[in-house]
Enzyme design. Structure first.
Site, PDB file in Angstrom:
ATOM      1  N   LYS A  33      -0.930  -0.884  -4.488  1.00  0.00           N
ATOM      2  CA  LYS A  33      -2.160  -0.142  -4.138  1.00  0.00           C
ATOM      3  C   LYS A  33      -1.780   1.303  -3.889  1.00  0.00           C
ATOM      4  CE  LYS A  33      -4.686  -0.011   0.218  1.00  0.00           C
ATOM      5  NZ  LYS A  33      -5.393  -0.843   1.224  1.00  0.00           N
ATOM      6  N   GLU A  44     -11.088   0.762  -3.629  1.00  0.00           N
ATOM      7  CA  GLU A  44     -11.414   0.397  -2.251  1.00  0.00           C
ATOM      8  C   GLU A  44     -12.059   1.571  -1.526  1.00  0.00           C
ATOM      9  OE1 GLU A  44      -7.902  -1.124  -0.356  1.00  0.00           O
ATOM     10  OE2 GLU A  44      -8.781  -1.099   1.650  1.00  0.00           O
ATOM     11  N   GLY A  96      -4.371  -4.712   5.777  1.00  0.00           N
ATOM     12  CA  GLY A  96      -3.360  -4.538   6.813  1.00  0.00           C
ATOM     13  C   GLY A  96      -3.606  -3.263   7.585  1.00  0.00           C
ATOM     14  N   SER A  98       0.852  -1.177   0.000  1.00  0.00           N
ATOM     15  CA  SER A  98       0.000   0.000   0.000  1.00  0.00           C
ATOM     16  C   SER A  98       0.893   1.233   0.000  1.00  0.00           C
ATOM     17  CB  SER A  98      -0.881  -0.036   1.253  1.00  0.00           C
ATOM     18  OG  SER A  98      -1.667   1.135   1.356  1.00  0.00           O
ATOM     19  N   LYS A 126      -2.875   4.934  -2.498  1.00  0.00           N
ATOM     20  CA  LYS A 126      -3.840   5.687  -1.712  1.00  0.00           C
ATOM     21  C   LYS A 126      -4.252   6.897  -2.541  1.00  0.00           C
ATOM     22  CE  LYS A 126      -4.050   3.540   2.308  1.00  0.00           C
ATOM     23  NZ  LYS A 126      -5.350   3.036   2.829  1.00  0.00           N
ATOM     24  N   ASP A 184      -7.136   3.005  -3.150  1.00  0.00           N
ATOM     25  CA  ASP A 184      -7.870   3.003  -1.878  1.00  0.00           C
ATOM     26  C   ASP A 184      -8.135   4.442  -1.448  1.00  0.00           C
ATOM     27  OD1 ASP A 184      -8.950   2.583   0.624  1.00  0.00           O
ATOM     28  OD2 ASP A 184      -7.173   1.604   1.470  1.00  0.00           O
ATOM     29  N   LYS A 196     -10.047  -7.457   7.149  1.00  0.00           N
ATOM     30  CA  LYS A 196      -9.095  -7.101   8.204  1.00  0.00           C
ATOM     31  C   LYS A 196      -9.656  -7.669   9.499  1.00  0.00           C
ATOM     32  CE  LYS A 196      -7.526  -2.649   6.352  1.00  0.00           C
ATOM     33  NZ  LYS A 196      -7.714  -1.192   6.490  1.00  0.00           N
ATOM     34  N   ASP A 237     -13.835  -1.877   2.491  1.00  0.00           N
ATOM     35  CA  ASP A 237     -12.952  -2.085   3.637  1.00  0.00           C
ATOM     36  C   ASP A 237     -13.739  -1.634   4.879  1.00  0.00           C
ATOM     37  OD1 ASP A 237     -11.070  -1.742   5.701  1.00  0.00           O
ATOM     38  OD2 ASP A 237      -9.608  -0.664   4.506  1.00  0.00           O
TER      39      ASP A 237
HETATM   40  O1  OSB Z   1      -7.308   1.451   4.449  1.00  0.00           O
HETATM   41  O2  OSB Z   1      -6.210  -0.296   4.080  1.00  0.00           O
HETATM   42  C1  OSB Z   1      -6.328   0.756   4.688  1.00  0.00           C
HETATM   43  C2  OSB Z   1      -3.269   1.352   6.886  1.00  0.00           C
HETATM   44  C3  OSB Z   1      -3.866   1.872   8.012  1.00  0.00           C
HETATM   45  C4  OSB Z   1      -5.217   2.071   8.032  1.00  0.00           C
HETATM   46  C5  OSB Z   1      -5.995   1.732   6.920  1.00  0.00           C
HETATM   47  C6  OSB Z   1      -5.411   1.184   5.793  1.00  0.00           C
HETATM   48  C7  OSB Z   1      -4.018   1.025   5.757  1.00  0.00           C
HETATM   49  C8  OSB Z   1      -3.281   0.560   4.594  1.00  0.00           C
HETATM   50  C9  OSB Z   1      -1.929  -0.074   4.813  1.00  0.00           C
HETATM   51  O3  OSB Z   1      -3.673   0.701   3.457  1.00  0.00           O
HETATM   52  C10 OSB Z   1      -2.026  -1.547   4.900  1.00  0.00           C
HETATM   53  C11 OSB Z   1      -0.741  -2.165   5.400  1.00  0.00           C
HETATM   54  O4  OSB Z   1       0.212  -2.223   4.626  1.00  0.00           O
HETATM   55  O5  OSB Z   1      -0.695  -2.598   6.559  1.00  0.00           O
HETATM   56 MG    MG Z   2      -8.466   0.412   2.997  1.00  0.00          MG
END
Ligand code: OSB
Ligand code: MG
Length: 370
Positions: free
Chosen positions: A161, A214, A291, A135, A163, A189, A263, A239
């Protein structure tokens, strides 16, 4: 098992680089760890709540509070404890799924260690290793983003991915496609940063052949996601909106989720995560493991979960080094884009004493009185 007591331990781990999402920028991770002590074995849980209630309503201080006041005392009173009983015992307390998940994870770890079985075996893993995505946070510039993505691809990550947020969406996606080509598995995302009135704008992502978008809309707007999905070619993945197997089933029925990010912390634990997996498999909906910037403890369990048969897309289960210079367990290291599912009892990893001590900021023992 009978619970003797629970240790709540706060740790602070600096991130190797700032992680910016539509809801904020993290430079370090403040994590609540839960160590349960039973008459048979000890177990570790990791709470995925973040410092501030910006991803969801939970936050670290609140999870510590609800564990101390309500959740741990309820378990201490239980005559016979196992992981399956945890959800039932804690059900009268509304919400607080991340806090509950951490406690259930610790009890499950203790139970499995006592029996010599691994998380992977218990959850139903069918693979020895899992393909990993990464991510990538919002960056200050497109060149900085291309540098970061190039570095991750060179490390072997099999899926990227990005953001996104309004003002950082079509252009970064276009730039990554132009630089790295159409073969890269790519998804985005939004962490709830858009509204339904952005549908026409988000449809501009359609030509880039993304695996999914996402959580574009707010957590409670499941119907909005269904409406949006009808206006996009990019599959909509949820999510934040998926908090239980029940909400997953509803979102799927409504047409709001073509794909689900699972998650365990968000849904109350690994056992509910497996139920969501089962619901999605039955509905033909692909899932992947999300994650929350976990330490090696949460990562071990996530990698085990990601080895279940319905996890047909690479997850946000990156190597320890993507997050932390030093992990509190033996680090997870990418091998040809994959992480290996631990096979030892329980999580298959335990905190390294010195590394754990170095990042600990406080501990509290919640003792069983009886
Ligand atoms: O939305 O998936 C998410 C991290 C913290 C809170 C929300 C998210 C995320 C990530 C990172 O996208 C996921 C990871 O690499 O742990
Ligand atoms: Mg997410």
């Amino acid at each position: 098992m009978k619970l003797t007591g629970v240790e709540l331990r706060r740790i602070t781990m600096p991130l190797v680089s700032p992680f910016r999402t539509s809801f904020g920028t993290q430079t370090s991770r403040d994590i609540l760890l839960v160590r349960v002590v039973t008459d048979e074995a000890e177990g570790w849980g990791e709470c995925v709540a973040m410092s501030d209630p910006l991803y969801s309503s939970e936050y670290v201080d609140a999870t510590a509070d609800v564990l101390r006041r309500f959740l741990v005392p309820a378990l201490v009173d239980a005559a016979h404890l196992d992981a399956n009983a945890v959800g039932q015992i804690l059900a009268p307390f509304k919400g607080h799924r991340m806090a509950k998940a951490a406690l259930e994870m610790a009890v499950l770890d203790a139970e499995l260690r006592a029996e010599g079985r691994s998380f992977g075996r218990e959850l139903g893993a069918v693979r020895e290793r899992v393909p990993c995505g990464v991510s990538v946070g919002i960056m200050d510039s497109i060149p900085a983003l291309l540098d970061a993505v190039g570095g991750y691809l060179a490390e072997g990550y099999v899926r990227i991915k990005l953001k996104i947020e309004p003002g950082w969406d079509v252009e970064p996606v276009r730039a990554v496609r132009e630089r790295f080509g159409d073969d890269v598995l790519l998804q985005v995302d939004a962490n709830t940063a858009y509204t339904l009135s952005d549908a026409r704008h988000l449809a501009r992502l359609d030509p880039f052949d993304l695996l999914l978008i996402e959580q574009p809309l707010e957590e409670e707007d499941v119907l909005g996601h269904a409406d949006l999905a009808r206006q996009l070619r990019t599959p909509v993945c949820l999510d934040e909106s998926i908090v239980s197997a029940q909400s997953a089933a509803a979102a799927i029925r409504l047409g709001a989720a073509a794909i689900v990010n699972i998650k365990p912390g968000r849904v109350g634990g690994y056992l509910e995560a497996r139920r969501i997996h089962d619901v999605c498999v039955a509905a033909g909906v692909p899932v992947w493991c999300g994650g929350m910037l976990e330490s090696g403890l949460g990562r071990a369990a996530n990698v085990a979960l990601a080895a279940l048969p319905g996890f047909t897309l690479p997850g946000d289960t990156s190597g320890s080094g993507r997050y932390y210079r030093t992990d509190i367990t033996t680090p997870f290291v990418l091998d040809d884009g994959h992480l290996t599912v631990p096979t030892g009892p329980g999580l298959g990893v335990t905190p390294l004493e010195d590394e754990l001590a170095a990042v600990t900021t406080s501990t509290a023992w919640l003792g069983g009185g009886s």
